[in-house]
Write a protein that holds these residues in place. Structure first.
Motif, mmCIF file in Angstrom:
data_model
loop_
_atom_site.group_PDB
_atom_site.id
_atom_site.type_symbol
_atom_site.label_atom_id
_atom_site.label_comp_id
_atom_site.label_asym_id
_atom_site.label_seq_id
_atom_site.Cartn_x
_atom_site.Cartn_y
_atom_site.Cartn_z
ATOM 1 N N LYS A 78 0.845 -1.203 0.000
ATOM 2 C CA LYS A 78 0.000 0.000 0.000
ATOM 3 C C LYS A 78 0.879 1.251 0.000
ATOM 4 C CE LYS A 78 -2.583 0.448 3.614
ATOM 5 N NZ LYS A 78 -3.640 0.156 4.589
ATOM 6 N N ARG A 79 1.934 1.226 0.818
ATOM 7 C CA ARG A 79 2.867 2.359 0.852
ATOM 8 C C ARG A 79 3.544 2.541 -0.507
ATOM 9 N NH1 ARG A 79 4.295 0.613 6.285
ATOM 10 N NH2 ARG A 79 6.002 -0.609 5.392
ATOM 11 N N MET A 80 3.922 1.431 -1.116
ATOM 12 C CA MET A 80 4.567 1.477 -2.423
ATOM 13 C C MET A 80 3.629 2.094 -3.455
ATOM 14 S SD MET A 80 5.974 -1.742 -4.682
ATOM 15 C CE MET A 80 6.958 -2.342 -3.314
ATOM 16 N N ALA A 81 2.353 1.695 -3.422
ATOM 17 C CA ALA A 81 1.358 2.197 -4.381
ATOM 18 C C ALA A 81 1.119 3.689 -4.190
ATOM 19 C CB ALA A 81 0.050 1.430 -4.235
ATOM 20 N N MET A 82 1.112 4.152 -2.934
ATOM 21 C CA MET A 82 0.915 5.574 -2.648
ATOM 22 C C MET A 82 2.053 6.407 -3.238
ATOM 23 S SD MET A 82 -0.395 5.636 1.320
ATOM 24 C CE MET A 82 -0.391 7.428 1.391
ATOM 25 N N THR A 83 3.280 5.948 -3.005
ATOM 26 C CA THR A 83 4.449 6.665 -3.533
ATOM 27 C C THR A 83 4.418 6.708 -5.046
ATOM 28 O OG1 THR A 83 5.766 5.929 -1.642
ATOM 29 C CG2 THR A 83 6.969 6.706 -3.576
ATOM 30 N N GLN A 84 4.081 5.576 -5.637
ATOM 31 C CA GLN A 84 4.026 5.503 -7.094
ATOM 32 C C GLN A 84 2.933 6.407 -7.642
ATOM 33 O OE1 GLN A 84 3.367 1.566 -9.066
ATOM 34 N NE2 GLN A 84 1.725 2.728 -10.033
ATOM 35 N N GLY A 85 1.762 6.407 -7.010
ATOM 36 C CA GLY A 85 0.649 7.239 -7.465
ATOM 37 C C GLY A 85 0.968 8.715 -7.409
ATOM 38 N N ALA A 86 1.690 9.119 -6.351
ATOM 39 C CA ALA A 86 2.074 10.530 -6.216
ATOM 40 C C ALA A 86 3.087 10.897 -7.291
ATOM 41 C CB ALA A 86 2.668 10.774 -4.833
ATOM 42 N N THR A 87 4.030 9.998 -7.536
ATOM 43 C CA THR A 87 5.084 10.262 -8.522
ATOM 44 C C THR A 87 4.517 10.371 -9.933
ATOM 45 O OG1 THR A 87 6.674 9.049 -7.176
ATOM 46 C CG2 THR A 87 7.262 9.440 -9.475
ATOM 47 N N THR A 88 3.679 9.415 -10.303
ATOM 48 C CA THR A 88 3.121 9.419 -11.662
ATOM 49 C C THR A 88 1.988 10.423 -11.808
ATOM 50 O OG1 THR A 88 1.666 7.561 -11.082
ATOM 51 C CG2 THR A 88 3.766 7.032 -12.139
ATOM 52 N N GLY A 89 1.509 10.973 -10.673
ATOM 53 C CA GLY A 89 0.437 11.970 -10.733
ATOM 54 C C GLY A 89 0.946 13.370 -11.008
ATOM 55 N N ILE A 90 2.261 13.554 -10.914
ATOM 56 C CA ILE A 90 2.839 14.894 -11.121
ATOM 57 C C ILE A 90 2.531 15.437 -12.510
ATOM 58 C CG2 ILE A 90 5.007 16.175 -11.308
ATOM 59 C CD1 ILE A 90 6.159 14.334 -9.160
ATOM 60 N N GLY A 91 2.649 14.581 -13.503
ATOM 61 C CA GLY A 91 2.467 15.040 -14.883
ATOM 62 C C GLY A 91 1.084 14.841 -15.436
ATOM 63 N N GLY A 92 0.109 14.477 -14.575
ATOM 64 C CA GLY A 92 -1.259 14.291 -15.048
ATOM 65 C C GLY A 92 -1.354 13.214 -16.111
ATOM 66 N N ILE A 93 -2.014 13.537 -17.223
ATOM 67 C CA ILE A 93 -2.263 12.578 -18.286
ATOM 68 C C ILE A 93 -0.965 12.041 -18.887
ATOM 69 C CG2 ILE A 93 -2.438 14.433 -19.988
ATOM 70 C CD1 ILE A 93 -4.215 11.004 -20.003
ATOM 71 N N PHE A 94 0.101 12.860 -18.834
ATOM 72 C CA PHE A 94 1.358 12.459 -19.460
ATOM 73 C C PHE A 94 2.032 11.295 -18.729
ATOM 74 C CE2 PHE A 94 0.713 17.003 -20.328
ATOM 75 C CZ PHE A 94 0.611 16.941 -21.703
ATOM 76 N N THR A 95 1.798 11.197 -17.434
ATOM 77 C CA THR A 95 2.412 10.104 -16.681
ATOM 78 C C THR A 95 1.399 9.031 -16.266
ATOM 79 O OG1 THR A 95 2.215 11.521 -14.718
ATOM 80 C CG2 THR A 95 4.375 11.397 -15.774
ATOM 81 N N LEU A 96 0.122 9.291 -16.514
ATOM 82 C CA LEU A 96 -0.913 8.323 -16.146
ATOM 83 C C LEU A 96 -0.697 6.984 -16.844
ATOM 84 C CD1 LEU A 96 -3.562 7.460 -14.837
ATOM 85 C CD2 LEU A 96 -4.796 8.565 -16.712
ATOM 86 N N THR A 97 -0.284 7.032 -18.106
ATOM 87 C CA THR A 97 -0.106 5.793 -18.862
ATOM 88 C C THR A 97 1.017 4.932 -18.275
ATOM 89 O OG1 THR A 97 1.324 6.987 -20.414
ATOM 90 C CG2 THR A 97 -0.997 6.719 -21.021
ATOM 91 N N ILE A 98 1.934 5.555 -17.539
ATOM 92 C CA ILE A 98 2.995 4.791 -16.881
ATOM 93 C C ILE A 98 2.424 4.075 -15.663
ATOM 94 C CG2 ILE A 98 5.206 4.969 -15.664
ATOM 95 C CD1 ILE A 98 5.760 7.511 -17.274
ATOM 96 N N ASP A 99 1.487 4.739 -15.000
ATOM 97 C CA ASP A 99 0.930 4.234 -13.745
ATOM 98 C C ASP A 99 0.057 2.995 -13.940
ATOM 99 O OD1 ASP A 99 0.586 4.422 -10.937
ATOM 100 O OD2 ASP A 99 -1.405 5.267 -11.226
ATOM 101 N N ILE A 100 -0.631 2.911 -15.080
ATOM 102 C CA ILE A 100 -1.579 1.810 -15.296
ATOM 103 C C ILE A 100 -0.919 0.430 -15.193
ATOM 104 C CG2 ILE A 100 -3.128 0.730 -16.978
ATOM 105 C CD1 ILE A 100 -3.877 3.615 -17.853
ATOM 106 N N PRO A 101 0.155 0.149 -15.962
ATOM 107 C CA PRO A 101 0.781 -1.170 -15.829
ATOM 108 C C PRO A 101 1.453 -1.378 -14.474
ATOM 109 C CG PRO A 101 2.080 0.232 -17.288
ATOM 110 C CD PRO A 101 0.786 0.940 -17.037
ATOM 111 N N LEU A 102 1.935 -0.273 -13.871
ATOM 112 C CA LEU A 102 2.593 -0.397 -12.576
ATOM 113 C C LEU A 102 1.616 -0.797 -11.482
ATOM 114 C CD1 LEU A 102 5.054 2.670 -12.598
ATOM 115 C CD2 LEU A 102 5.608 0.249 -12.880
ATOM 116 N N ILE A 103 0.426 -0.171 -11.469
ATOM 117 C CA ILE A 103 -0.557 -0.501 -10.427
ATOM 118 C C ILE A 103 -1.127 -1.903 -10.646
ATOM 119 C CG2 ILE A 103 -2.617 0.461 -11.557
ATOM 120 C CD1 ILE A 103 -1.738 0.701 -7.821
ATOM 121 N N LEU A 104 -1.245 -2.330 -11.902
ATOM 122 C CA LEU A 104 -1.682 -3.696 -12.182
ATOM 123 C C LEU A 104 -0.640 -4.676 -11.648
ATOM 124 C CD1 LEU A 104 -3.592 -5.740 -13.492
ATOM 125 C CD2 LEU A 104 -2.325 -5.432 -15.641
ATOM 126 N N GLY A 105 0.641 -4.341 -11.862
ATOM 127 C CA GLY A 105 1.714 -5.208 -11.370
ATOM 128 C C GLY A 105 1.706 -5.311 -9.853
#
Length: 291
Positions: free
Chosen positions: A115-142
């Motif tokens: 859960k902590r890992m997912a929070m950090t990742q979500g904050a990091t990939t949320g910085i760029g909005g739509i530009f980094t969202l596509t990176i977050d999708i496979p990461l959160i699935l993983g």
């Protein structure tokens, strides 16, 4: 380390899980609100996000059939149990015989860590909005798949087994399903005990249409992630959304895997075809004063 609980202790644990299952029938206000405008969200979500979700679904199909790149190493999990119990040689067979309380502690630690890992990742990939969202999708699935695999090992099950991978995907489906879907999935997963070998094959055939069923997962993912498309503000939304998703997935995995382990320990005294006989068993035990 073979310390099985008494029948009354197992039934008490089962009653807690049964209550949790009943609580899943209601949707939180946030969930209800999110489902209302989905058709609108679907139209305004950029094609690149739809494409990435499509790739994620394809990878999920690959995971079911071969494990793909989401398989984890069991060694780290065995080390956790070794450190906790003092046992030098730990394997799945030994874990399956351990007390439920030990399994619970290890699985809860895993869920908290992921859960902590997912929070950090979500904050990091949320910085760029739509530009980094596509990176977050496979990461959160993983993270979702790895969390459930680690939880499966925590209760003595092998995620490298194809049947377990199907169970794991069913857990993902459960998190995103509506009330009817949740009840249907619970009924299917009741077959996952040593007495339900034949039924497992039926569940496998039912999952052939997984692509359609998993659309609910895509939809649920889509509206949650819409908020993450706002640059900077996406950091907050991304962190909270990812935390919520992994928290639900971790809780679902722990409850459903613990239920399997308990039911298998109770099998000699009760059928596990449906929940009704189990409810009757709990009531009978209470009436006899043994719970």
């Amino acid at each position: 380390m073979n310390s099985h609980e008494s029948k009354s202790e197992l039934l008490s644990e089962l009653e807690i899980i049964h209550k949790w299952e009943k609580d899943q029938n209601g949707l939180w206000f946030w969930e209800k609100l999110g489902r209302l405008p989905f058709k609108l969200l679907d139209r305004i979500t950029p094609q690149i996000v739809h494409n990435k979700l499509g790739v994620a679904l394809d990878e999920l199909g690959s995971y079911i059939h071969s494990g793909g790149r989401y398989l984890i190493s069991e060694k780290e999990m065995f080390k956790r149990f070794s450190k906790k119990t003092g046992e030098e040689e730990v394997d799945l067979s030994l874990i399956s015989e351990m007390p439920i309380s030990v399994m619970d502690e290890i699985s809860e630690n895993i869920a908290t860590s992921r859960k902590r890992m997912a929070m950090t990742q979500g904050a990091t990939t949320g910085i760029g909005g739509i530009f980094t969202l596509t990176i977050d999708i496979p990461l959160i699935l993983g993270i979702s798949l790895k969390t459930l695999q680690e939880i499966s090992i925590s209760y003595g099950y092998d995620p490298n087994d194809k049947q377990e991978r199907i169970f794991i995907v069913k857990c993902l489906q459960f998190v995103s399903s509506d009330i009817v879907g949740k009840q249907s999935i619970l009924k299917e997963l009741s077959a996952y005990t040593s007495q339900g070998v034949v039924k497992k094959e039926e569940t496998l055939s039912q999952l052939q249409g997984w692509r359609e069923v998993m659309m609910s997962y895509r939809d649920n993912f889509g509206w949650k992630k819409l908020f993450q498309m706002i640059p900077i503000a996406g950091m907050i939304f991304g962190s909270l959304i990812n935390k919520s998703m992994i928290n639900e997935i971790g809780e679902t995995g722990r409850m459903l895997y613990k239920k399997r382990r308990i039911m298998e320990r109770l099998e000699p005294v009760e059928s596990v075809e449906t929940m009704e006989p189990v409810e009757k068993l709990i009531i009978d035990e209470k009436n006899n004063g043994s719970v």
